[in-house]
Write a protein that holds these residues in place. Structure first.
Motif, PDB file in Angstrom:
ATOM      1  N   PHE A 171      -9.897 -10.170  -7.716  1.00 14.35           N
ATOM      2  CA  PHE A 171      -9.279  -9.332  -6.689  1.00 14.35           C
ATOM      3  C   PHE A 171      -9.815  -7.921  -6.812  1.00 14.35           C
ATOM      4  O   PHE A 171     -10.031  -7.423  -7.912  1.00 14.35           O
ATOM      5  CB  PHE A 171      -7.744  -9.327  -6.795  1.00 14.35           C
ATOM      6  CG  PHE A 171      -7.190  -8.441  -7.887  1.00 14.35           C
ATOM      7  CD1 PHE A 171      -7.188  -8.857  -9.193  1.00 14.35           C
ATOM      8  CD2 PHE A 171      -6.671  -7.194  -7.581  1.00 14.35           C
ATOM      9  CE1 PHE A 171      -6.695  -8.050 -10.201  1.00 14.35           C
ATOM     10  CE2 PHE A 171      -6.166  -6.379  -8.597  1.00 14.35           C
ATOM     11  CZ  PHE A 171      -6.174  -6.816  -9.905  1.00 14.35           C
ATOM     12  N   GLY A 205      -0.603  -6.509   9.897  1.00 12.90           N
ATOM     13  CA  GLY A 205      -0.480  -5.180  10.526  1.00 12.90           C
ATOM     14  C   GLY A 205      -0.670  -4.074   9.505  1.00 12.90           C
ATOM     15  O   GLY A 205      -1.357  -3.078   9.762  1.00 12.90           O
ATOM     16  N   ASP A 244       0.835  -1.201   0.000  1.00  9.13           N
ATOM     17  CA  ASP A 244       0.000   0.000   0.000  1.00  9.13           C
ATOM     18  C   ASP A 244       0.871   1.253   0.000  1.00  9.13           C
ATOM     19  O   ASP A 244       0.675   2.159  -0.800  1.00  9.13           O
ATOM     20  CB  ASP A 244      -0.918  -0.002   1.238  1.00  9.13           C
ATOM     21  CG  ASP A 244      -1.841   1.212   1.255  1.00  9.13           C
ATOM     22  OD1 ASP A 244      -2.525   1.433   0.248  1.00  9.13           O
ATOM     23  OD2 ASP A 244      -1.875   1.932   2.269  1.00  9.13           O
ATOM     24  N   ILE A 245       1.849   1.280   0.874  1.00 12.86           N
ATOM     25  CA  ILE A 245       2.592   2.529   1.058  1.00 12.86           C
ATOM     26  C   ILE A 245       3.465   2.857  -0.162  1.00 12.86           C
ATOM     27  O   ILE A 245       3.599   4.027  -0.527  1.00 12.86           O
ATOM     28  CB  ILE A 245       3.425   2.496   2.371  1.00 12.86           C
ATOM     29  CG1 ILE A 245       3.895   3.917   2.675  1.00 12.86           C
ATOM     30  CG2 ILE A 245       4.569   1.524   2.335  1.00 12.86           C
ATOM     31  CD1 ILE A 245       4.552   4.066   4.018  1.00 12.86           C
ATOM     32  N   ILE A 276       4.177   1.705  17.075  1.00 12.79           N
ATOM     33  CA  ILE A 276       4.189   0.583  16.125  1.00 12.79           C
ATOM     34  C   ILE A 276       3.186  -0.458  16.612  1.00 12.79           C
ATOM     35  O   ILE A 276       3.184  -0.815  17.793  1.00 12.79           O
ATOM     36  CB  ILE A 276       5.591  -0.056  16.041  1.00 12.79           C
ATOM     37  CG1 ILE A 276       6.602   0.965  15.510  1.00 12.79           C
ATOM     38  CG2 ILE A 276       5.572  -1.288  15.145  1.00 12.79           C
ATOM     39  CD1 ILE A 276       8.025   0.426  15.422  1.00 12.79           C
ATOM     40  N   LYS A 316     -18.076 -10.001   1.309  1.00 11.10           N
ATOM     41  CA  LYS A 316     -17.480  -8.795   0.720  1.00 11.10           C
ATOM     42  C   LYS A 316     -18.048  -8.535  -0.667  1.00 11.10           C
ATOM     43  O   LYS A 316     -18.178  -9.465  -1.471  1.00 11.10           O
ATOM     44  CB  LYS A 316     -15.963  -9.058   0.656  1.00 11.10           C
ATOM     45  CG  LYS A 316     -15.166  -8.177  -0.283  1.00 11.10           C
ATOM     46  CD  LYS A 316     -13.684  -8.545  -0.202  1.00 11.10           C
ATOM     47  CE  LYS A 316     -12.843  -7.685  -1.121  1.00 11.10           C
ATOM     48  NZ  LYS A 316     -11.405  -7.935  -0.988  1.00 11.10           N
ATOM     49  N   ALA A 364       2.270  -8.493  13.959  1.00  9.57           N
ATOM     50  CA  ALA A 364       1.825  -7.560  12.920  1.00  9.57           C
ATOM     51  C   ALA A 364       2.517  -7.820  11.584  1.00  9.57           C
ATOM     52  O   ALA A 364       1.983  -7.512  10.524  1.00  9.57           O
ATOM     53  CB  ALA A 364       2.085  -6.119  13.367  1.00  9.57           C
ATOM     54  N   THR A 421       1.191  -7.704   4.931  1.00  8.56           N
ATOM     55  CA  THR A 421       1.114  -8.175   6.315  1.00  8.56           C
ATOM     56  C   THR A 421      -0.251  -7.837   6.919  1.00  8.56           C
ATOM     57  O   THR A 421      -0.958  -6.949   6.430  1.00  8.56           O
ATOM     58  CB  THR A 421       2.193  -7.500   7.177  1.00  8.56           C
ATOM     59  OG1 THR A 421       1.903  -6.090   7.226  1.00  8.56           O
ATOM     60  CG2 THR A 421       3.589  -7.733   6.621  1.00  8.56           C
ATOM     61  N   MET A 480       3.458 -10.787   0.230  1.00 10.21           N
ATOM     62  CA  MET A 480       4.191  -9.632   0.773  1.00 10.21           C
ATOM     63  C   MET A 480       3.401  -8.928   1.871  1.00 10.21           C
ATOM     64  O   MET A 480       3.962  -8.494   2.873  1.00 10.21           O
ATOM     65  CB  MET A 480       4.466  -8.614  -0.345  1.00 10.21           C
ATOM     66  CG  MET A 480       5.422  -9.055  -1.412  1.00 10.21           C
ATOM     67  SD  MET A 480       7.062  -9.398  -0.743  1.00 10.21           S
ATOM     68  CE  MET A 480       7.599  -7.752  -0.289  1.00 10.21           C
TER      69      MET A 480
HETATM   70  C1  FAD Z   1      -3.814  -4.381  -6.578  1.00 12.35           C
HETATM   71  C2  FAD Z   1      -4.064  -4.280  -5.082  1.00 12.35           C
HETATM   72  C3  FAD Z   1      -5.213  -4.831  -4.551  1.00 12.35           C
HETATM   73  C4  FAD Z   1      -5.481  -4.736  -3.201  1.00 12.35           C
HETATM   74  N1  FAD Z   1      -6.612  -5.291  -2.711  1.00 12.35           N
HETATM   75  C5  FAD Z   1      -6.880  -5.218  -1.375  1.00 12.35           C
HETATM   76  C6  FAD Z   1      -8.060  -5.801  -0.859  1.00 12.35           C
HETATM   77  O1  FAD Z   1      -8.854  -6.408  -1.580  1.00 12.35           O
HETATM   78  N2  FAD Z   1      -8.305  -5.681   0.463  1.00 12.35           N
HETATM   79  C7  FAD Z   1      -7.448  -5.027   1.305  1.00 12.35           C
HETATM   80  O2  FAD Z   1      -7.717  -4.974   2.517  1.00 12.35           O
HETATM   81  N3  FAD Z   1      -6.308  -4.472   0.846  1.00 12.35           N
HETATM   82  C8  FAD Z   1      -6.004  -4.554  -0.470  1.00 12.35           C
HETATM   83  N4  FAD Z   1      -4.835  -4.004  -0.963  1.00 12.35           N
HETATM   84  C9  FAD Z   1      -3.987  -3.201  -0.085  1.00 12.35           C
HETATM   85  C10 FAD Z   1      -2.805  -3.946   0.562  1.00 12.35           C
HETATM   86  O3  FAD Z   1      -2.213  -4.851  -0.328  1.00 12.35           O
HETATM   87  C11 FAD Z   1      -3.216  -4.686   1.831  1.00 12.35           C
HETATM   88  O4  FAD Z   1      -4.058  -3.893   2.632  1.00 12.35           O
HETATM   89  C12 FAD Z   1      -2.018  -5.144   2.652  1.00 12.35           C
HETATM   90  O5  FAD Z   1      -2.446  -5.982   3.697  1.00 12.35           O
HETATM   91  C13 FAD Z   1      -1.202  -4.009   3.249  1.00 12.35           C
HETATM   92  O6  FAD Z   1      -0.183  -4.591   4.024  1.00 12.35           O
HETATM   93  P1  FAD Z   1       1.347  -4.210   3.796  1.00 12.35           P
HETATM   94  O7  FAD Z   1       2.134  -5.022   4.765  1.00 12.35           O
HETATM   95  O8  FAD Z   1       1.756  -4.312   2.394  1.00 12.35           O
HETATM   96  O9  FAD Z   1       1.314  -2.685   4.283  1.00 12.35           O
HETATM   97  P2  FAD Z   1       2.291  -1.487   3.906  1.00 12.35           P
HETATM   98  O10 FAD Z   1       2.017  -1.007   2.547  1.00 12.35           O
HETATM   99  O11 FAD Z   1       3.691  -1.823   4.252  1.00 12.35           O
HETATM  100  O12 FAD Z   1       1.765  -0.425   4.983  1.00 12.35           O
HETATM  101  C14 FAD Z   1       0.433   0.048   4.926  1.00 12.35           C
HETATM  102  C15 FAD Z   1       0.270   1.121   6.010  1.00 12.35           C
HETATM  103  O13 FAD Z   1       0.360   0.542   7.301  1.00 12.35           O
HETATM  104  C16 FAD Z   1       1.423   1.136   8.063  1.00 12.35           C
HETATM  105  N5  FAD Z   1       1.990   0.028   8.839  1.00 12.35           N
HETATM  106  C17 FAD Z   1       2.433  -1.145   8.351  1.00 12.35           C
HETATM  107  N6  FAD Z   1       2.800  -1.959   9.357  1.00 12.35           N
HETATM  108  C18 FAD Z   1       2.584  -1.263  10.505  1.00 12.35           C
HETATM  109  C19 FAD Z   1       2.781  -1.562  11.877  1.00 12.35           C
HETATM  110  N7  FAD Z   1       3.261  -2.721  12.288  1.00 12.35           N
HETATM  111  N8  FAD Z   1       2.458  -0.603  12.792  1.00 12.35           N
HETATM  112  C20 FAD Z   1       1.940   0.582  12.389  1.00 12.35           C
HETATM  113  N9  FAD Z   1       1.741   0.922  11.105  1.00 12.35           N
HETATM  114  C21 FAD Z   1       2.059  -0.007  10.172  1.00 12.35           C
HETATM  115  C22 FAD Z   1       2.365   1.726   7.025  1.00 12.35           C
HETATM  116  O14 FAD Z   1       3.134   2.786   7.553  1.00 12.35           O
HETATM  117  C23 FAD Z   1       1.361   2.191   5.982  1.00 12.35           C
HETATM  118  O15 FAD Z   1       0.791   3.417   6.373  1.00 12.35           O
HETATM  119  C24 FAD Z   1      -4.543  -4.088  -2.334  1.00 12.35           C
HETATM  120  C25 FAD Z   1      -3.369  -3.544  -2.871  1.00 12.35           C
HETATM  121  C26 FAD Z   1      -3.140  -3.640  -4.223  1.00 12.35           C
HETATM  122  C27 FAD Z   1      -1.856  -3.049  -4.777  1.00 12.35           C
END
Ligand code: FAD
Ligand code: SF4
Length: 352
Positions: A231, A113, A37-38, A206, A224, A74, A111, A109
């Motif tokens: 997706f 959290g 996401d970030i 965190i 949902k 997380a 998480t 990839m």
């Molecule tokens: C094509 C696509 C489709 C998607 N579809 C969905 C979907 O259907 N449903 C859905 O829910 N999401 C979806 N996502 C969004 C995302 O992939 C998920 O929400 C994913 O779980 C985010 O986790 P991450 O570890 O990659 O977070 P990151 O991108 O690393 O972080 C996301 C946010 O959380 C914060 N963060 C991360 N870890 C912590 C921590 N331990 N403590 C405090 N803050 C933290 C980061 O600073 C950032 O602000 C999609 C993304 C893409 C690109």
């Protein structure tokens, strides 16, 4: 091609180092977990932290502990969550929510959290920098107007995390650590109904673990609505956890996703169900009451009144699944969007 802006990257090995480094400049630092996401957000210049603190090297965040309470780090990937037998059997709603996040590649990839802290979404915000510049940006970043409701004093971007409503319905708590110590909060208290300040987490905190109460006696289900069955982010969702005594509802929590800037719980629908037999008429009544708290805005996919009406259907499906009905055909229908996508009516065409 969109490029990342420049940033400093720090890779702690322990939570102590991570919180200490975050405390150095919390306003200009962000945490990187899976980055799904970030990193796209940074490419679109929605988020431009000077420092990214990567959490992937912290082993303690990647553990699932089977105690009286199930504790999930997380940093545990959503692929690991969906592959965990205790989660699949004990908390099927969480399994259903996690397995519907994004795609298998992304879940490797992503998480849990990061999913709980996922940025809120909006049609006017999830666009390239050039697109947003062309409309003079908006209140969530670089502008001062909300294009969804121009008189709104706050941003109405949508909470789009799949696991948060389900974990809230399951009664989860989260641990937040900082250089000042740690605190445990109920997941429902992690969220605020504000598209910009959607987390009550402080900038120097965190999220380290998520704890779930024992699952015995509880059933759960997550339904949902999304555009593509393969997706897509949720545009409406129902997360229900219930404890049944025979066919009587001993306890229940109903939480809606993607209908506000935070997951929204319907206490009224739960009160209606408690102590009563889970019959069809009661399910329909509770689903209608639950849908009243859904206030979708015109800032995501699908027409908003239809999304609201779908909330009622989703809550009903979840309650029937919890009752033990075989809902596989209905799930397949939803994934294929059969009967569910409203057909456009034109004056010169007969209704379908
Ligand atoms: C094509 C696509 C489709 C998607 N579809 C969905 C979907 O259907 N449903 C859905 O829910 N999401 C979806 N996502 C969004 C995302 O992939 C998920 O929400 C994913 O779980 C985010 O986790 P991450 O570890 O990659 O977070 P990151 O991108 O690393 O972080 C996301 C946010 O959380 C914060 N963060 C991360 N870890 C912590 C921590 N331990 N403590 C405090 N803050 C933290 C980061 O600073 C950032 O602000 C999609 C993304 C893409 C690109
Ligand atoms: S809800 Fe309004 S302020 Fe928030 S992202 Fe959308 S247009 Fe911007």
């Amino acid at each position: 091609m969109m490029r990342l802006p420049q940033f400093r990257y720090r890779a702690p090995r322990t939570v102590d180092d991570a919180v200490a480094w975050l405390a150095e400049d919390p306003a200009q630092s962000m945490l990187l977990a899976g980055g799904t996401d970030i990193l796209p957000n940074m490419k679109r210049r929605q988020q431009t932290p000077a420092t990214l603190i990567g959490l992937r090297g912290i082993r303690a965040l990647s553990e699932i502990t089977n105690g009286d309470r199930l504790t999930i780090g997380a940093g545990v990937s959503l692929a690991t969550v969906t592959g965990n037998t205790r989660i699949r059997q004990g908390y099927p709603g969480l399994w259903q929510a996690a397995v519907q996040v994004a795609t298998p590649h992304l879940r490797n990839m992503a998480t849990i959290g990061g999913n709980l802290c996922l940025d809120t979404r909006c049609t006017y915000y999830d666009q390239t920098h050039e697109w947003r510049k062309a409309i003079n940006f908006c209140m969530k970043r670089d502008g001062d107007t909300c294009w969804v409701a121009t008189s709104s004093p706050k941003c109405l971007a949508v909470s789009s995390t799949d696991t948060a409503p389900m974990l809230q319905a399951l009664g989860a708590t989260v641990n937040l650590a900082s250089s000042r110590g740690s605190r445990v909060v109920a997941l429902r208290d992690l969220y605020a109904n504000d598209g910009i300040h959607y987390l009550t987490r402080q900038p120097d905190e965190i999220l380290t673990t998520i704890a779930l109460p024992p699952s015995s006696g509880w059933r759960s289900a997550y339904w949902k609505l999304r555009r593509r069955g393969s997706f897509d982010f949720p545009v409406a969702a129902a997360a229900v956890a219930a404890r049944l005594d025979g066919s009587t509802v001993a306890d229940v929590r109903i939480v809606l996703g993607a209908v506000a800037s935070r997951p929204v719980e319907s206490e009224r629908a739960a009160a209606l169900l408690r102590g009563n037999q889970l019959g069809d008429a009661l399910i329909d009544e509770a689903a209608a009451v639950a849908s009243e708290v859904a206030k979708p805005m015109d800032n995501t996919d699908f027409e908003l009144t239809w999304r609201k009406s779908m909330v009622r259907a989703l809550v009903g499906h979840a309650l029937r699944e919890i009752r033990g009905d075989d809902m596989r055909a209905r799930r397949l229908q939803l994934a294929r969007q059969e009967l569910l996508i409203p057909v456009a009516h034109h004056d010169d065409a007969p209704p379908p």
